[in-house]
Design a protein around this motif. Structure first.
Motif, mmCIF file in Angstrom:
data_model
loop_
_atom_site.group_PDB
_atom_site.id
_atom_site.type_symbol
_atom_site.label_atom_id
_atom_site.label_comp_id
_atom_site.label_asym_id
_atom_site.label_seq_id
_atom_site.Cartn_x
_atom_site.Cartn_y
_atom_site.Cartn_z
ATOM 1 N N LYS A 141 0.795 -1.223 0.000
ATOM 2 C CA LYS A 141 0.000 0.000 0.000
ATOM 3 C C LYS A 141 0.830 1.279 0.000
ATOM 4 C CE LYS A 141 -3.892 -2.212 2.366
ATOM 5 N NZ LYS A 141 -4.793 -2.190 3.553
ATOM 6 N N LYS A 142 2.069 1.216 0.543
ATOM 7 C CA LYS A 142 2.852 2.436 0.672
ATOM 8 C C LYS A 142 4.214 2.358 -0.008
ATOM 9 C CE LYS A 142 0.582 3.451 5.079
ATOM 10 N NZ LYS A 142 -0.399 4.364 4.466
ATOM 11 N N GLY A 143 4.574 1.189 -0.508
ATOM 12 C CA GLY A 143 5.851 1.051 -1.187
ATOM 13 C C GLY A 143 7.049 1.106 -0.265
ATOM 14 N N ILE A 144 6.828 0.877 1.023
ATOM 15 C CA ILE A 144 7.903 0.901 2.011
ATOM 16 C C ILE A 144 8.367 -0.530 2.266
ATOM 17 C CG2 ILE A 144 8.485 1.486 4.402
ATOM 18 C CD1 ILE A 144 6.352 3.652 4.267
ATOM 19 N N LEU A 145 9.681 -0.712 2.383
ATOM 20 C CA LEU A 145 10.250 -2.039 2.629
ATOM 21 C C LEU A 145 10.868 -2.068 4.024
ATOM 22 C CD1 LEU A 145 12.048 -2.597 -0.812
ATOM 23 C CD2 LEU A 145 9.743 -3.305 -0.149
ATOM 24 N N PRO A 146 10.054 -2.300 5.046
ATOM 25 C CA PRO A 146 10.592 -2.281 6.405
ATOM 26 C C PRO A 146 11.388 -3.543 6.711
ATOM 27 C CG PRO A 146 8.320 -2.982 6.461
ATOM 28 C CD PRO A 146 8.626 -2.655 5.021
ATOM 29 N N LYS A 147 12.454 -3.392 7.457
ATOM 30 C CA LYS A 147 13.126 -4.581 7.960
ATOM 31 C C LYS A 147 12.220 -5.219 8.999
ATOM 32 C CE LYS A 147 18.098 -4.166 7.254
ATOM 33 N NZ LYS A 147 19.430 -4.192 7.908
#
Length: 310
Positions: free
Chosen positions: A142-148
């Motif tokens: 949904k946000k294009g964020i790649l969290p560890k």
């Protein structure tokens, strides 16, 4: 640890949780509270290293914030709501529970305060790892964020073939047969457009490779080992396409979806990519193999491999 401190009324110097996160340079920012039983289900930590931390350890790759979630606690105060959350997880409805809503709102609040950033890490154990995994998937899609994400003993709801059988050829045969059945069932249950949509969503998620920590003797999470290994074996026998379809679906979900399609989501354990870390050390039993404490054993025998969906 925070919830156990609360249950046992350990405060001030008697509390056991603060020394753990403060030792690594973290400060408690927010507690995440279950609206139904008022238990602590997680916490948000901010990395504020002391000068001594910066002097002796590199902080270059450290996160700014960590959001961590606890696993199931077998205590009368938390058991009922933990059981409800685990039940939702088994039927792919974790996203409908108040705990996930609380966690998701906490993430949104963080984004409003600090902006969209990959500098927010996720962590969890058992049920908590499932919540963290679902949050991570949403952040990617949904946000294009790649969290560890560091997920310890994440549940994999399928027959624990890895934990039941010892014969490798038998395990391979069962999984390969299951892949063919799953792929065939997918073609029967899902239409062409729905299959294409699932493929696109799975491919979009492939950029994210959370760190999974599993134990082969833990029946709750051990099948992640076979899940990823089987995909490689399907390619070796020339059934790559069938393996790709099977890895995106599960028999249980396919049979259940026509009944509760509007409420259920895709099974949480279906992942395109992951950094899989397997504890090969011997455990006394499957209960010990599921405990969080194993991951800080000094003699830990760990095998790691990156699986990428290409």
């Amino acid at each position: 640890m925070l919830e156990r401190d609360q249950q046992m009324n350990r405060q001030g110097p008697q509390a056991l949780a603060p020394p753990w996160f403060e030792f690594f340079g973290f400060q408690l920012l927010h507690l995440l509270i279950d609206d139904d039983d008022s238990s602590i289900i997680g916490a948000i930590y901010e990395f504020r290293p002391s000068p001594s931390n910066c002097k002796h350890h590199s902080t270059q790759d450290a996160p700014k914030y960590v959001i961590a979630f606890r696993g199931t606690i077998l205590n009368p105060h938390t058991l009922l709501q933990d059981f409800k959350s685990n039940t939702r997880l088994t039927i792919n409805r974790l996203h409908t529970g108040s705990r996930f809503e609380t966690a998701n709102q906490a993430i949104e609040n963080m984004f409003n305060e600090v902006g969209y950033s990959n500098n927010i890490w996720l962590a969890g154990h058992s049920l908590g790892s499932a919540i963290a995994m679902l949050l991570g998937k949403n952040m990617v899609v949904k946000k294009g964020i790649l969290p560890k994400a560091f997920l310890f003993n994440p549940p994999f709801f399928s027959a624990p073939i890895e934990g039941i059988f010892t014969n490798e050829k038998l395990k391979d045969g069962i999984r390969i047969a299951n892949s063919f059945v799953t792929a065939g069932t997918t073609r029967f249950v899902k239409g062409k457009q729905e299959r294409a949509q699932s493929e696109d969503q799975f491919a979009a998620l492939s950029r994210w490779a959370p760190y999974l920590f599993v134990n082969k003797e833990d029946h709750i999470c051990c099948e992640y080992v076979g899940y990823f290994e089987n995909r490689e074996k399907m390619e070796k026998i020339g059934a790559r396409r069938i393996g790709r379809v099977a890895t995106q679906n599960s028999i249980g979900s396919l049979l259940w979806s026509p009944i509760r399609r509007e409420e259920s989501a895709e099974p949480l354990h279906l992942l395109p990519s992951a950094n899989l870390n397997v504890n090969l050390s011997s455990s006394q039993n499957c209960i010990e193999a599921h405990k969080l404490q194993q991951w800080w054993w000094l003699d830990l025998h760990l095998e790691s491999k990156l699986y990428q969906y290409l």
